[in-house]
Design a protein around this motif. Structure first.
Motif, PDB file in Angstrom:
ATOM      1  N   GLY A 189      71.450  14.795  61.741  1.00 45.79           N
ATOM      2  CA  GLY A 189      72.047  13.166  61.098  1.00 45.79           C
ATOM      3  C   GLY A 189      72.422  13.217  59.599  1.00 45.79           C
ATOM      4  O   GLY A 189      72.553  12.305  58.510  1.00 45.79           O
ATOM      5  N   PHE A 190      72.582  14.150  58.652  1.00 43.80           N
ATOM      6  CA  PHE A 190      72.596  15.081  57.030  1.00 43.80           C
ATOM      7  C   PHE A 190      74.347  15.742  57.552  1.00 43.80           C
ATOM      8  O   PHE A 190      74.708  16.464  58.253  1.00 43.80           O
ATOM      9  CB  PHE A 190      72.058  15.851  56.807  1.00 43.80           C
ATOM     10  CG  PHE A 190      70.454  15.106  56.754  1.00 43.80           C
ATOM     11  CD1 PHE A 190      69.768  14.566  56.595  1.00 43.80           C
ATOM     12  CD2 PHE A 190      69.513  16.135  57.144  1.00 43.80           C
ATOM     13  CE1 PHE A 190      69.275  13.642  56.482  1.00 43.80           C
ATOM     14  CE2 PHE A 190      68.129  15.286  57.312  1.00 43.80           C
ATOM     15  CZ  PHE A 190      67.830  13.917  56.706  1.00 43.80           C
ATOM     16  N   HIS A 191      75.036  15.449  55.734  1.00 40.82           N
ATOM     17  CA  HIS A 191      76.230  15.785  55.833  1.00 40.82           C
ATOM     18  C   HIS A 191      75.585  17.754  55.454  1.00 40.82           C
ATOM     19  O   HIS A 191      74.495  18.142  55.316  1.00 40.82           O
ATOM     20  CB  HIS A 191      76.280  15.646  54.282  1.00 40.82           C
ATOM     21  CG  HIS A 191      77.761  15.674  53.958  1.00 40.82           C
ATOM     22  ND1 HIS A 191      78.387  17.272  53.723  1.00 40.82           N
ATOM     23  CD2 HIS A 191      79.211  15.602  54.287  1.00 40.82           C
ATOM     24  CE1 HIS A 191      79.525  17.499  53.048  1.00 40.82           C
ATOM     25  NE2 HIS A 191      80.331  16.509  53.493  1.00 40.82           N
ATOM     26  N   ARG A 192      76.045  17.926  56.117  1.00 39.75           N
ATOM     27  CA  ARG A 192      76.636  19.610  56.358  1.00 39.75           C
ATOM     28  C   ARG A 192      76.254  20.076  55.132  1.00 39.75           C
ATOM     29  O   ARG A 192      74.711  21.295  54.757  1.00 39.75           O
ATOM     30  CB  ARG A 192      77.624  20.507  56.331  1.00 39.75           C
ATOM     31  CG  ARG A 192      78.683  19.829  55.661  1.00 39.75           C
ATOM     32  CD  ARG A 192      80.217  20.714  56.604  1.00 39.75           C
ATOM     33  NE  ARG A 192      81.271  21.164  55.864  1.00 39.75           N
ATOM     34  CZ  ARG A 192      81.869  21.673  54.178  1.00 39.75           C
ATOM     35  NH1 ARG A 192      80.741  21.770  54.294  1.00 39.75           N
ATOM     36  NH2 ARG A 192      83.351  21.386  53.699  1.00 39.75           N
ATOM     37  N   THR A 193      76.525  19.839  54.026  1.00 40.47           N
ATOM     38  CA  THR A 193      76.312  20.478  52.556  1.00 40.47           C
ATOM     39  C   THR A 193      74.843  20.245  52.039  1.00 40.47           C
ATOM     40  O   THR A 193      73.996  21.005  51.332  1.00 40.47           O
ATOM     41  CB  THR A 193      77.480  19.974  51.130  1.00 40.47           C
ATOM     42  OG1 THR A 193      76.656  18.849  51.249  1.00 40.47           O
ATOM     43  CG2 THR A 193      78.721  20.626  51.561  1.00 40.47           C
ATOM     44  N   TYR A 194      74.415  19.396  52.448  1.00 41.03           N
ATOM     45  CA  TYR A 194      72.832  18.859  52.312  1.00 41.03           C
ATOM     46  C   TYR A 194      71.413  19.810  52.609  1.00 41.03           C
ATOM     47  O   TYR A 194      70.666  20.038  51.729  1.00 41.03           O
ATOM     48  CB  TYR A 194      72.515  17.417  53.180  1.00 41.03           C
ATOM     49  CG  TYR A 194      71.186  17.086  52.490  1.00 41.03           C
ATOM     50  CD1 TYR A 194      71.159  16.278  51.417  1.00 41.03           C
ATOM     51  CD2 TYR A 194      70.003  16.986  53.573  1.00 41.03           C
ATOM     52  CE1 TYR A 194      69.952  15.916  50.886  1.00 41.03           C
ATOM     53  CE2 TYR A 194      68.889  16.302  52.967  1.00 41.03           C
ATOM     54  CZ  TYR A 194      69.143  15.731  51.721  1.00 41.03           C
ATOM     55  OH  TYR A 194      67.288  15.305  51.892  1.00 41.03           O
ATOM     56  N   VAL A 195      71.967  20.270  54.038  1.00 38.83           N
ATOM     57  CA  VAL A 195      70.665  22.273  54.191  1.00 38.83           C
ATOM     58  C   VAL A 195      70.864  22.875  52.931  1.00 38.83           C
ATOM     59  O   VAL A 195      69.420  22.670  52.916  1.00 38.83           O
ATOM     60  CB  VAL A 195      71.170  21.743  56.273  1.00 38.83           C
ATOM     61  CG1 VAL A 195      69.892  23.400  56.157  1.00 38.83           C
ATOM     62  CG2 VAL A 195      70.156  19.907  56.224  1.00 38.83           C
TER      63      VAL A 195
END
Length: 73
Positions: free
Chosen positions: A36-42
């Motif tokens: 459930g995060f934005h793709r850039t967060y990881v």
């Protein structure tokens, strides 16, 4: 007596996140979607550009099927 070299938690998290994510065959984008995060967060976590909250570390651990300790050890 040698003192143990200190590795910051953010560095341990990044290293373990890459290792565990890779071992189960998830891309950064797939992990982000499932957690459930934005793709850039990881990506930012793996590059040590972000400090996650404990809640987010728990979400990542749950999504990866590991204990929080596995991400921080």
């Amino acid at each position: 007596m040698k003192t143990k070299q200190y590795e910051p938690a953010r560095s341990r998290l990044a290293r373990n996140l890459v290792r565990i994510r890779g071992s189960i065959g998830l891309s950064q984008e797939q992990l982000a979607d499932k957690a459930g995060f934005h793709r850039t967060y990881v990506g930012h976590l793996e590059q040590q550009k972000r400090n996650p909250s404990l809640e987010n570390v728990e979400k990542l651990a749950q999504t990866l099927g590991v204990d929080v300790v596995d991400l921080l050890s």
